[in-house]
Design a protein around this motif. Structure first.
Motif, PDB file in Angstrom:
ATOM      1  N   THR A  39     -12.368   7.943 -44.698  1.00 58.73           N
ATOM      2  CA  THR A  39     -11.223   8.157 -43.778  1.00 58.73           C
ATOM      3  C   THR A  39     -11.492   7.311 -42.688  1.00 58.73           C
ATOM      4  O   THR A  39     -12.449   6.570 -42.505  1.00 58.73           O
ATOM      5  CB  THR A  39     -11.661   9.616 -42.805  1.00 58.73           C
ATOM      6  OG1 THR A  39     -13.029   9.424 -42.341  1.00 58.73           O
ATOM      7  CG2 THR A  39     -11.794  10.945 -43.873  1.00 58.73           C
ATOM      8  N   PRO A  40     -10.099   7.053 -42.100  1.00 60.94           N
ATOM      9  CA  PRO A  40     -10.192   5.841 -41.095  1.00 60.94           C
ATOM     10  C   PRO A  40     -10.976   6.115 -39.843  1.00 60.94           C
ATOM     11  O   PRO A  40     -11.550   5.037 -39.369  1.00 60.94           O
ATOM     12  CB  PRO A  40      -8.592   5.938 -40.589  1.00 60.94           C
ATOM     13  CG  PRO A  40      -7.799   6.844 -41.522  1.00 60.94           C
ATOM     14  CD  PRO A  40      -8.879   7.607 -42.240  1.00 60.94           C
ATOM     15  N   ASP A  41     -11.664   7.266 -39.497  1.00 64.48           N
ATOM     16  CA  ASP A  41     -12.423   7.439 -38.388  1.00 64.48           C
ATOM     17  C   ASP A  41     -14.021   7.804 -38.940  1.00 64.48           C
ATOM     18  O   ASP A  41     -14.719   8.100 -38.094  1.00 64.48           O
ATOM     19  CB  ASP A  41     -12.180   8.624 -37.499  1.00 64.48           C
ATOM     20  CG  ASP A  41     -12.218   9.922 -38.368  1.00 64.48           C
ATOM     21  OD1 ASP A  41     -12.130   9.935 -39.558  1.00 64.48           O
ATOM     22  OD2 ASP A  41     -11.839  11.113 -37.591  1.00 64.48           O
ATOM     23  N   TYR A  43     -17.788   7.461 -39.912  1.00 64.52           N
ATOM     24  CA  TYR A  43     -18.933   6.776 -39.261  1.00 64.52           C
ATOM     25  C   TYR A  43     -19.833   6.534 -40.605  1.00 64.52           C
ATOM     26  O   TYR A  43     -20.079   7.256 -41.420  1.00 64.52           O
ATOM     27  CB  TYR A  43     -19.707   8.106 -38.449  1.00 64.52           C
ATOM     28  CG  TYR A  43     -21.201   7.756 -37.955  1.00 64.52           C
ATOM     29  CD1 TYR A  43     -21.176   6.727 -36.859  1.00 64.52           C
ATOM     30  CD2 TYR A  43     -22.145   8.156 -38.593  1.00 64.52           C
ATOM     31  CE1 TYR A  43     -22.775   6.460 -36.491  1.00 64.52           C
ATOM     32  CE2 TYR A  43     -23.349   7.859 -38.211  1.00 64.52           C
ATOM     33  CZ  TYR A  43     -23.629   7.065 -37.216  1.00 64.52           C
ATOM     34  OH  TYR A  43     -24.851   6.767 -36.665  1.00 64.52           O
ATOM     35  N   THR A  55     -18.196   2.112 -36.864  1.00 65.28           N
ATOM     36  CA  THR A  55     -17.081   2.799 -37.281  1.00 65.28           C
ATOM     37  C   THR A  55     -16.945   2.058 -38.498  1.00 65.28           C
ATOM     38  O   THR A  55     -17.499   0.882 -39.132  1.00 65.28           O
ATOM     39  CB  THR A  55     -15.991   2.203 -36.529  1.00 65.28           C
ATOM     40  OG1 THR A  55     -15.813   1.073 -36.383  1.00 65.28           O
ATOM     41  CG2 THR A  55     -16.149   2.806 -35.094  1.00 65.28           C
ATOM     42  N   SER A  57     -14.405  -0.166 -39.649  1.00 67.85           N
ATOM     43  CA  SER A  57     -14.094  -1.260 -39.497  1.00 67.85           C
ATOM     44  C   SER A  57     -15.099  -2.153 -39.153  1.00 67.85           C
ATOM     45  O   SER A  57     -15.639  -3.467 -39.441  1.00 67.85           O
ATOM     46  CB  SER A  57     -12.986  -1.807 -38.448  1.00 67.85           C
ATOM     47  OG  SER A  57     -13.247  -1.203 -37.173  1.00 67.85           O
ATOM     48  N   THR A 124      -8.166  14.870 -48.144  1.00 68.26           N
ATOM     49  CA  THR A 124      -7.224  14.320 -47.393  1.00 68.26           C
ATOM     50  C   THR A 124      -5.875  14.484 -48.343  1.00 68.26           C
ATOM     51  O   THR A 124      -5.980  14.838 -49.550  1.00 68.26           O
ATOM     52  CB  THR A 124      -7.463  12.964 -46.899  1.00 68.26           C
ATOM     53  OG1 THR A 124      -7.282  12.117 -48.047  1.00 68.26           O
ATOM     54  CG2 THR A 124      -8.622  12.877 -46.283  1.00 68.26           C
ATOM     55  N   ALA A 131     -16.375  11.004 -44.732  1.00 76.81           N
ATOM     56  CA  ALA A 131     -16.024  11.079 -43.497  1.00 76.81           C
ATOM     57  C   ALA A 131     -17.118  10.624 -42.837  1.00 76.81           C
ATOM     58  O   ALA A 131     -17.278   9.967 -41.609  1.00 76.81           O
ATOM     59  CB  ALA A 131     -15.559  12.258 -43.101  1.00 76.81           C
ATOM     60  N   GLU A 132     -18.423  10.657 -43.300  1.00 74.67           N
ATOM     61  CA  GLU A 132     -19.643  10.274 -42.724  1.00 74.67           C
ATOM     62  C   GLU A 132     -20.622   9.806 -43.842  1.00 74.67           C
ATOM     63  O   GLU A 132     -20.909  10.695 -44.990  1.00 74.67           O
ATOM     64  CB  GLU A 132     -20.265  11.374 -41.896  1.00 74.67           C
ATOM     65  CG  GLU A 132     -21.535  10.807 -41.407  1.00 74.67           C
ATOM     66  CD  GLU A 132     -22.259  11.952 -40.617  1.00 74.67           C
ATOM     67  OE1 GLU A 132     -21.760  12.511 -39.518  1.00 74.67           O
ATOM     68  OE2 GLU A 132     -23.282  12.591 -41.044  1.00 74.67           O
TER      69      GLU A 132
END
Length: 153
Positions: A39-41, A43, A55, A57, A124, A131-132
């Motif tokens: 996911t873009p966010d 961890y 993150t 990135s 999604t 997501a993590e």
């Protein structure tokens, strides 16, 4: 144990493909494919193996820099334990990761990493994504005295 529905089976297959796609992305150094696994966010925490956490990135940039030194990596992701609840899931999967660095006399010097990926996943619009991810290292041969001597040569 409840009977698996067709949706359960489809979700398991999609998550299995996602975990394989992650390994393919890392080994081919395809950083767009890598990002598409998360996911873009997201961890990500690779600290148990001496890496960083942060993150998507941040970790993607770090991984691209570190893996540039390795002409050979092979991530095998196995023994997946997946629990799906609606549009969320958890996964614990084992990994075995031989890695090769150029040897002083040519060829590759191999070392081995192993452990577990502990993931939280979400469904999604584009499919299941991580997501993590928290890596849990179990062993590494890179710090063995013989390996350290080879790397210093």
């Amino acid at each position: 144990r409840p009977t698996m529905t067709l949706q359960d089976a489809a979700d398991r297959l999609e998550i299995d493909d996602l975990l394989t796609r992650y390994a393919t992305a890392v080994d081919t150094k395809d950083w767009d494919l890598f990002a598409a696994c998360f996911t873009p966010d997201a961890y990500i925490d690779y600290t148990s193996a001496g890496g960083i956490k942060g993150t998507l990135s941040e970790v993607q940039r770090w991984l691209a820099q570190v893996l540039a030194a390795f002409p050979m990596t092979q991530h095998l992701v196995t023994n997946r334990a997946v629990v799906i609840v609606g549009d969320s899931a958890t996964s614990r999967s084992g990994f075995f990761n031989p890695m090769g660095l150029p040897g002083a006399a040519g060829g590759l010097v191999l070392f081995f990493e192993g452990g577990y990926y502990n993931d939280k996943l979400v469904r999604t619009a584009a499919g299941w994504r991580i997501a993590e991810r928290v890596e849990e290292s179990s062993y590494s041969t890179r710090l063995h005295p013989v390996m350290l001597k080879l790397f210093a040569a």
